[in-house]
Scaffold this active site. Structure first.
Site, short mmCIF file in Angstrom:
data_model
loop_
_atom_site.label_atom_id
_atom_site.label_comp_id
_atom_site.label_asym_id
_atom_site.label_seq_id
_atom_site.Cartn_x
_atom_site.Cartn_y
_atom_site.Cartn_z
N HIS A 17 0.83 -1.20 0.00
CA HIS A 17 0.00 0.00 0.00
C HIS A 17 0.87 1.25 0.00
O HIS A 17 0.68 2.16 -0.83
CB HIS A 17 -0.91 -0.03 1.23
CG HIS A 17 -1.65 1.24 1.49
ND1 HIS A 17 -2.73 1.64 0.74
CD2 HIS A 17 -1.46 2.21 2.43
CE1 HIS A 17 -3.19 2.80 1.19
NE2 HIS A 17 -2.43 3.16 2.21
N LYS A 37 9.77 -6.39 -6.33
CA LYS A 37 9.28 -7.31 -5.29
C LYS A 37 10.06 -8.61 -5.46
O LYS A 37 9.61 -9.54 -6.14
CB LYS A 37 7.77 -7.53 -5.47
CG LYS A 37 7.14 -8.48 -4.47
CD LYS A 37 6.91 -7.84 -3.12
CE LYS A 37 6.16 -8.79 -2.19
NZ LYS A 37 5.97 -8.23 -0.84
N ASP A 54 0.53 -8.32 -5.01
CA ASP A 54 1.31 -7.15 -4.58
C ASP A 54 2.24 -6.67 -5.68
O ASP A 54 2.38 -5.46 -5.92
CB ASP A 54 2.11 -7.48 -3.32
CG ASP A 54 1.22 -7.73 -2.11
OD1 ASP A 54 0.02 -7.39 -2.18
OD2 ASP A 54 1.71 -8.26 -1.10
N GLY A 119 6.91 -9.96 4.26
CA GLY A 119 6.74 -10.16 5.69
C GLY A 119 7.30 -8.99 6.48
O GLY A 119 7.17 -7.83 6.08
N TYR A 206 -6.30 5.66 7.50
CA TYR A 206 -7.21 4.62 7.00
C TYR A 206 -8.26 5.26 6.10
O TYR A 206 -8.82 6.30 6.40
CB TYR A 206 -7.90 3.90 8.16
CG TYR A 206 -8.82 2.79 7.70
CD1 TYR A 206 -8.32 1.52 7.46
CD2 TYR A 206 -10.18 3.03 7.49
CE1 TYR A 206 -9.15 0.50 7.02
CE2 TYR A 206 -11.02 2.02 7.05
CZ TYR A 206 -10.50 0.75 6.82
OH TYR A 206 -11.33 -0.25 6.38
#
EC number: 6.3.3.3
Length: 227
Positions: A17, A37, A54, A119, A206
């Site tokens: 995000h 990634k 992702d 992670g 949020y």
């Protein structure tokens, strides 16, 4: 070329995000940026290969395009720790292989490379090595994403202490409000500002609508963006 490694206090802290928002920020400033990634588990078959949601988000947010295999060289189907998934698949992950894959990313012509970890910070890549050793070897400046929820103080402070103990250059942290109902959100945020040895770079409040990023001057300075 500016390079950064984005890590999190734990799984689901919001690394993707935040990395996506940072890539979009660079796009707004007309910068050539790409996301990387290196490791992803929980992948699904699409386009005749394993792909990770992702990694696809990073590709969509970037201004420099590349083949999927370049963006996510190690993709595994089981939604488990990558080193365990790799062992089950008969794949060996090493720092040298990660560096080789990273060279491919550097050749894509981007001015900015944002590498997203997997992670939390202390992620094993094998039975004897950790992803943070590769980050240190590559001398990548680190951005810590703190998932704002119960337990975030412990996770953030322990992560920061370990980074300092091995000489990692953490340029700052970003607060990501993953729990909209977190008790004493502001008090926890203030506690982190007081206790973390790195400056705050941004806050991602949020939102169920368009994600936003409240940017601090320190982030713009590190990214060499005009204020």
């Amino acid at each position: 070329m500016k390079e950064f490694f984005i890590t999190g206090t734990d799984t689901d802290a919001g690394k993707t995000h935040v990395t996506s928002l940072l890539l979009k920020l660079l796009a707004q400033h007309k910068k050539q940026a790409i996301g990387f990634k290196p490791l992803a588990s929980g992948c699904e078959m699409a386009f005749d290969q394993l792909v990770n949601a992702d990694a696809l988000i990073l590709m969509e947010s970037a201004t420099v395009s590349a083949k999927y295999d370049v963006i996510n060289p190690f993709a595994f189907a089981p939604a488990i720790a990558p080193h365990i998934a790799a062992e089950q698949a008969g794949v060996t992950i090493t720092a040298d292989k990660l560096s080789s894959a990273y060279k491919n990313v550097k050749q894509q012509g981007a001015d900015y490379i944002l590498t997203e970890g997997a992670g939390g910070w202390a992620l094993p890549i094998s039975n004897t090595d950790y992803l943070y050793n590769w980050v240190k070897a590559e001398q990548l400046p680190v951005i810590l994403v703190v998932g704002m929820k119960l337990g975030c103080l412990n996770h953030a402070l322990l992560t920061a202490a370990h980074m300092q103990s091995i000489g990692i250059n953490c340029i700052g942290w970003i607060a990501n409000q993953v729990d909209p109902n977190m008790d004493e959100y502001q008090a926890n945020l203030d506690s982190l500002k007081l206790r973390l040895p790195f400056p705050i770079l941004a806050i991602s409040p949020y939102s169920e609508q368009t994600p936003k990023l409240q940017i601090y001057k320190t982030l713009l300075e590190n990214f060499a963006l005009n204020t």
